[in-house]
Design an enzyme around this catalytic site. Structure first.
Site, PDB file in Angstrom:
ATOM      1  CD  GLU A 294      61.960  36.615  35.480  1.00  0.00           C
ATOM      2  OE1 GLU A 294      62.059  37.659  36.145  1.00  0.00           O
ATOM      3  OE2 GLU A 294      60.860  36.090  35.216  1.00  0.00           O
ATOM      4  CG  HIS A 323      76.375  51.270  12.040  1.00  0.00           C
ATOM      5  ND1 HIS A 323      77.351  51.768  11.201  1.00  0.00           N
ATOM      6  CD2 HIS A 323      75.386  50.816  11.226  1.00  0.00           C
ATOM      7  CE1 HIS A 323      76.954  51.642   9.941  1.00  0.00           C
ATOM      8  NE2 HIS A 323      75.765  51.062   9.932  1.00  0.00           N
ATOM      9  CE  LYS A 436      58.681  39.484  42.646  1.00  0.00           C
ATOM     10  NZ  LYS A 436      57.526  38.614  42.262  1.00  0.00           N
TER      11      LYS A 436
END
Length: 470
Positions: A294, A323, A436
């Site tokens: 951000e 792994h 938003k």
């Protein structure tokens, strides 16, 4: 004090094609870095600069109020439930996972020193919300709802559900089980807290969520489960003094930021992998991902030019992810910088018994798991260098309040320095705000009716008609 080893990003170790001449670059950027550090510290008290997070280590009033409240409610609640999303909870999750005893919520009350269990609701998945409501007795739960704006849809929807249940279970007394952490002057949550009589803690002005972990956003949950707030604050103060040093050779945040910046702009390595070698630190990369993504992922620079800049952060955990991701790190595109977090001294030691000595695993006997984990990290670091892959190593003495606070604060400061190097605003998030606004439209928020029609049309392009309620 937190230490940084950056030699495995130097050309002398990984070659000129992929490595930097670190001392030469430090010399080249010494004046610019010094100016940046001075500027940040001069601007941190100015309104509108969004640098107030740099003062949180000196906010004695907030520390006092947090400790006082924790003392007042001590022994009253079996559970703490934190409601939030993004920066409201990621720091709290990372720090408490690191410092509390592992598997805290599974320990008996005696093993927790009579301190409450701690839960975070950090998403709006209905299955997760219903599941946590099935296991918590809300009568014995203190709910801390965190949203600075006061109208974050995810957090406030969680709160609306839980507030209604608490009121049904407790009647008017439900108010005593709610604490709001929000803006001091405005917002829906601030208004509701005043109207209904919730205890309120404030998020200081000019502090964004991703930089709020050492405000009441993080300190309150920490204090409620017994973390030593004074050690956290002391850790910040001590490293803050180190990071005010304008000499890049003596400032690890400046080194960390400049190396990542140059690896991106000069070497095409724009992916930053944070890899702690400790399960207790496993959620710090989640916090780091938001901090970097951000802050540095921006369309435009301060001159208004389109730059689409940013470092892509990735999380890993040693030795588990040797792994999973190590194959890619060693032999995939050479476009990453790996930062290892090494713990000098673990809180416990675990010996491997001398059994199966007649087999191929007999060599492990008589060693410790601590030895093995250290060997895993060193092997990975050397392997990356063999393949001309740059890496850094952050070393912390041990995992406690003091050292974890230093780690997070250093990463915040280096993010601020990186933002200045990229010449971007590291504190806004226009790409998030756009999403938003679309969400408000789809959910029917007043004032977004025109946007609702537009976004529905965009959703339906090239597909059958689809509704957000489908």
């Amino acid at each position: 004090m937190l230490k940084l080893n950056c030699k495995n990003s130097d050309y002398s170790i990984i070659g000129e094609t992929h490595g930097l001449n670190l001392q030469e670059e430090f010399n080249n950027y010494s004046t610019e870095i010094a100016d940046i550090i001075r500027s940040l510290n001069q601007r941190k008290d100015r309104q509108g600069e969004w640098l107030q997070w740099m003062n949180l280590g000196y906010n004695e009033e907030t520390v006092w109020y947090v400790k006082e409240f924790a003392s007042l409610v001590e022994g009253r609640f079996d559970n703490i439930l934190v409601l939030g999303i993004g920066g409201s909870v990621l720091g709290g999750l990372a720090v408490t996972e690191a410092i509390l005893k592992p598997y805290w919520n599974f320990l008996s009350k005696e093993q927790r020193n009579n301190l409450p269990r701690l839960f975070f609701l950090d998403n709006i998945d209905p299955d997760s919300i219903n599941a946590i409501l099935d296991i918590l007795d809300l009568k014995k739960t203190l709910v801390n709802v965190i949203t600075k704006s006061g109208d974050t849809a995810e957090t406030m929807s969680q709160f609306m559900v839980i507030k209604n249940l608490m009121e049904n279970a407790l009647g008017d007394d439900y108010r005593k089980n709610i604490v709001a952490t929000t803006d001091k002057k405005m917002g829906i949550l601030r208004q509701l807290a005043d109207q209904e009589g919730y205890k309120i803690f404030y998020v200081p002005d000019d502090i964004g969520g991703r930089f709020s972990v050492f405000s009441s956003v993080g300190l309150l949950p920490f204090a409620l489960v017994g973390l030593d707030i004074d050690k956290i604050i002391q850790g910040i103060k001590d490293i803050d003094l180190e990071l005010k040093n304008t000499d890049i050779n003596q400032n690890i945040a400046a080194q960390f930021a400049l190396i990542h910046y140059l690896m991106d702009t000069k070497k095409g390595k724009n992916i930053s992998v944070l890899m702690p070698y400790s399960s207790r630190l496993k959620l710090i990369p989640d916090w780091y991902v938001q901090l970097i993504a951000e802050s540095l992922g921006k369309k435009s620079n301060r001159n208004g030019e389109t730059v689409n800049t940013g470092i892509t952060p990735l999380k890993a955990i040693g030795a588990s992810d040797q792994h999973t991701i190590l194959q890619l790190l060693n032999e995939g595109p050479n476009n990453k910088v790996v930062t290892f977090i090494r713990v000098q001294e673990f809180n416990t030691q675990l010996s491997i018994p001398k059994i199966f000595e007649y087999t191929g695993i007999g060599y492990l006997g008589g060693k410790t798991v601590n030895d093995l984990l250290r060997a895993e990290m060193y092997s990975t670091r050397v392997s990356l260098a063999d393949n001309n892959r740059p890496s850094l190593t952050l070393t912390m003495d041990k995992i406690d309040e003091y050292n974890v606070a230093q780690l997070l604060y250093m990463l915040e400061v280096q993010t601020a320095i990186a933002g200045e190097l990229y010449n971007i605003n590291a504190y806004n998030q226009p790409g998030v705000e756009q999403v938003k606004n679309y969400m408000y439209a789809l959910m029917g928020r007043a004032g977004y009716e025109g946007s609702a029609t537009s976004i529905q049309e965009k959703m339906n392009r090239g597909s059958k008609s689809e509704s957000v309620n489908a």
